[in-house]
Design a protein around this motif. Structure first.
Motif, PDB file in Angstrom:
ATOM      1  N   ASP B  46      25.597  27.458  46.105  1.00 51.35           N
ATOM      2  CA  ASP B  46      24.358  27.605  46.872  1.00 51.35           C
ATOM      3  C   ASP B  46      24.519  28.705  47.922  1.00 51.35           C
ATOM      4  O   ASP B  46      23.657  29.565  48.091  1.00 51.35           O
ATOM      5  N   THR B  47      25.662  28.651  48.641  1.00 49.64           N
ATOM      6  CA  THR B  47      25.925  29.651  49.679  1.00 49.64           C
ATOM      7  C   THR B  47      25.911  31.061  49.093  1.00 49.64           C
ATOM      8  O   THR B  47      25.324  31.977  49.671  1.00 49.64           O
ATOM      9  N   ILE B  48      26.546  31.222  47.940  1.00 45.71           N
ATOM     10  CA  ILE B  48      26.602  32.547  47.321  1.00 45.71           C
ATOM     11  C   ILE B  48      25.201  33.008  46.906  1.00 45.71           C
ATOM     12  O   ILE B  48      24.800  34.133  47.204  1.00 45.71           O
ATOM     13  N   VAL B  49      24.438  32.137  46.264  1.00 49.70           N
ATOM     14  CA  VAL B  49      23.092  32.533  45.823  1.00 49.70           C
ATOM     15  C   VAL B  49      22.211  32.867  47.029  1.00 49.70           C
ATOM     16  O   VAL B  49      21.504  33.887  47.041  1.00 49.70           O
ATOM     17  N   LEU B 150      23.211  46.158  41.453  1.00 49.19           N
ATOM     18  CA  LEU B 150      22.382  45.234  40.667  1.00 49.19           C
ATOM     19  C   LEU B 150      21.488  44.371  41.549  1.00 49.19           C
ATOM     20  O   LEU B 150      20.527  43.762  41.084  1.00 49.19           O
ATOM     21  N   LEU B 151      21.832  44.286  42.842  1.00 51.79           N
ATOM     22  CA  LEU B 151      21.111  43.415  43.769  1.00 51.79           C
ATOM     23  C   LEU B 151      19.977  44.124  44.488  1.00 51.79           C
ATOM     24  O   LEU B 151      18.864  43.614  44.592  1.00 51.79           O
ATOM     25  N   ALA B 152      20.320  45.309  45.055  1.00 53.80           N
ATOM     26  CA  ALA B 152      19.411  45.939  46.009  1.00 53.80           C
ATOM     27  C   ALA B 152      18.586  47.021  45.341  1.00 53.80           C
ATOM     28  O   ALA B 152      19.078  47.765  44.489  1.00 53.80           O
ATOM     29  N   LYS B 153      17.324  47.094  45.736  1.00 51.01           N
ATOM     30  CA  LYS B 153      16.447  48.155  45.238  1.00 51.01           C
ATOM     31  C   LYS B 153      16.804  49.467  45.914  1.00 51.01           C
ATOM     32  O   LYS B 153      17.296  49.486  47.040  1.00 51.01           O
ATOM     33  N   GLU B 257      17.731  38.720  40.263  1.00 51.15           N
ATOM     34  CA  GLU B 257      17.653  38.390  38.840  1.00 51.15           C
ATOM     35  C   GLU B 257      18.642  37.271  38.488  1.00 51.15           C
ATOM     36  O   GLU B 257      19.861  37.438  38.692  1.00 51.15           O
ATOM     37  N   PRO B 258      18.172  36.138  37.967  1.00 52.40           N
ATOM     38  CA  PRO B 258      19.097  35.075  37.573  1.00 52.40           C
ATOM     39  C   PRO B 258      20.189  35.565  36.617  1.00 52.40           C
ATOM     40  O   PRO B 258      21.333  35.104  36.694  1.00 52.40           O
ATOM     41  N   ALA B 259      19.854  36.539  35.762  1.00 53.34           N
ATOM     42  CA  ALA B 259      20.857  37.067  34.828  1.00 53.34           C
ATOM     43  C   ALA B 259      21.996  37.770  35.572  1.00 53.34           C
ATOM     44  O   ALA B 259      23.137  37.780  35.103  1.00 53.34           O
ATOM     45  N   VAL B 260      21.681  38.357  36.745  1.00 51.99           N
ATOM     46  CA  VAL B 260      22.722  39.020  37.534  1.00 51.99           C
ATOM     47  C   VAL B 260      23.698  37.976  38.101  1.00 51.99           C
ATOM     48  O   VAL B 260      24.916  38.199  38.128  1.00 51.99           O
ATOM     49  N   VAL B 261      23.180  36.833  38.512  1.00 44.05           N
ATOM     50  CA  VAL B 261      24.042  35.781  39.055  1.00 44.05           C
ATOM     51  C   VAL B 261      24.911  35.188  37.935  1.00 44.05           C
ATOM     52  O   VAL B 261      26.096  34.908  38.145  1.00 44.05           O
ATOM     53  N   TYR B 262      24.312  35.038  36.749  1.00 46.74           N
ATOM     54  CA  TYR B 262      25.097  34.596  35.582  1.00 46.74           C
ATOM     55  C   TYR B 262      26.245  35.574  35.338  1.00 46.74           C
ATOM     56  O   TYR B 262      27.408  35.182  35.215  1.00 46.74           O
ATOM     57  N   LYS B 263      25.908  36.857  35.328  1.00 43.56           N
ATOM     58  CA  LYS B 263      26.899  37.902  35.072  1.00 43.56           C
ATOM     59  C   LYS B 263      27.987  37.912  36.152  1.00 43.56           C
ATOM     60  O   LYS B 263      29.173  38.061  35.855  1.00 43.56           O
ATOM     61  N   LEU B 264      27.578  37.753  37.412  1.00 43.33           N
ATOM     62  CA  LEU B 264      28.536  37.699  38.529  1.00 43.33           C
ATOM     63  C   LEU B 264      29.598  36.632  38.277  1.00 43.33           C
ATOM     64  O   LEU B 264      30.799  36.873  38.428  1.00 43.33           O
TER      65      LEU B 264
END
Lengths: 286, 286
Positions: B46-49, B150-153, B257-264
């Motif tokens: 949770d903290t990471i997300v 992958l996170l920031a615009k 993007e949830p896929a980025v968190v999966y990839k992380l």
């Protein structure tokens, strides 16, 4: 004679149109509008709820908040939490955090001049004489004496630095949100200058407060942050329930009580924001 | 003769029982168990997300990460982000953050001695020779070069201090989670000492890695963090949908993007955690 009237009428129309366009342009130039202000405030709700959940991860950790006996009355008459915030704000000041008008330190007197940050030309969206308005002293007091006991469980695990670092994140989020009342007031002022100018000149605080208040809007905000606390504060499991927290024994469990977040907005965030708006407006013609 | 056999058997049973109790007691004394370790790791998700979502609030802000031309090759051959992290960690070291074995600074050489914090007697749950194991250098490199883009615009809004302060929160969360592999390894080691001892003595990295791996478990973790990104990263509205983000034009939109968190987790967090576990075990008998 009839011709003059027509000219007069055309002149009146033109002037009105011109003023309207100028007003719109002013709002556009500053990048401020009711929409951008509302978007900012809505996004800040998430930041605030996240920060409260993260603080609730740690127990109360009382030694972080006492003024040590051998400090009391001396020059260092401060708790560990205050010393930590002062030192952290000094680093952030060096890093240029307070070059942005959106950020106001809790201990500005100790702030050293900017030495670390890449240069950036910030637009100044606030009226200079009113820009320094803030209620950080009240936010500080309320956070430690009223909010924190509702967030953190009793206990002491010794992680004082991590704990007060998360206090600082909460404080900064609350300060940014509440003192953003200056931007709200600026947008409302430019949108209805004539009306506000009269009331400000008359120092009519009651009428100003009435103009700043929308109970339906406030009610929606309070219910939304409460909902955010239920969504962000629940234990997410792969086969878990939808919206409403764990249903162990039929009772939902959340990392921060949604009712506490409702109360935070109801009793402190919304009233303090309006206080900032009022203070800002009273200086808007200085 | 028959009597001797019975005694031998009783002695064997007793010894086994004694060893089992001692092992349990050791685990209880240190407060570590597979359950507490798993609870910690789940809560850290949770903290990471949250921290990633908060970083994604700001644009990329490239000037914060360049090494200024007039710095390059000199003593201060560091980006603004690095200088900020160094100074912030120095404050946190003074505040005692790194007295807890769970926290490891990215720049330990600069850390000044503890002067600010209330005293606390931390239990030392890790094996002393293996406790300093960490992969902070890799976390640092991966965070800035692979994850951040992958996170920031794209964009630059000048809020460099607030931006790198949120980078630091991400880095600390990732570091705590990944280097917690030391605790995971300690629990696994005490739970199966004989087996691990043989493999460690033989420096059999492949067999150790096999013992540390549970693909079903890892798969569940990856799917859970992805779900957390959809739950915590959606725009919550009063009349909004349940689980799955905004449905503007039928497409869900999330803050990260949830896929980025999966990839992380798939490419970095889980493999690096196991790397920490392995490094810890290889020093566990020193």
């Amino acid at each position: 004679m009839a011709m003059t009237s027509v000219y007069k009428y055309m002149l009146f129309c033109n002037t009105t149109l011109l003023l309207l366009l100028l007003q719109q342009q002013q709002q556009l130039c500053s990048g401020l509008s009711l929409d951008t202000v509302r978007d900012f405030l809505t996004r800040e709700e998430d930041t605030i709820v996240f920060s409260l959940i993260e603080r609730a991860k740690y127990p109360l950790n009382p030694p972080a908040y006492y003024v040590p006996a051998h400090f009391a009355g001396l020059r260092h008459d401060a708790s560990f939490a205050e010393l930590f915030v002062r030192e952290s704000e000094a680093v952030q000041a060096k890093a240029g955090r307070y070059q942005s008008q959106q950020e106001i330190p809790f201990f500005p007197s100790r702030v050293r001049p900017l030495t670390l940050a890449p240069p950036y030309n910030f637009t100044r969206e606030l009226y200079p004489a009113a820009a320094p308005v803030n209620v950080n002293d009240e936010i500080w007091r309320i956070y430690f004496t009223l909010l924190l006991p509702l967030l953190a469980k009793n206990g002491d695990d010794g992680s004082y630095a991590a704990t007060v670092a998360s206090d600082l994140v909460c404080l900064q989020a609350l300060s940014r949100r509440i003192n953003y009342g200056r931007y709200v007031a600026e947008v409302k002022f430019t949108g209805d200058q004539q009306n506000y100018t009269t009331l400000i000149r008359n120092k009519d605080k009651d009428a100003l407060m009435k103009l700043l208040t929308s109970e339906a809007q406030e009610d929606a905000v309070k219910r939304r942050v409460q909902k955010k606390a239920t969504v962000f504060g629940r234990n997410v499991t792969l086969d878990g329930p939808g919206e409403t927290g764990d249903s162990n024994n039929g009772r939902a469990s959340f990392k921060v009580e949604p009712a506490v977040v409702y109360k935070l907005y109801d009793q402190w965030v919304i009233p303090l924001t309006k206080k900032v708006e009022l203070k800002y407006l009273l200086r808007r013609l200085d």
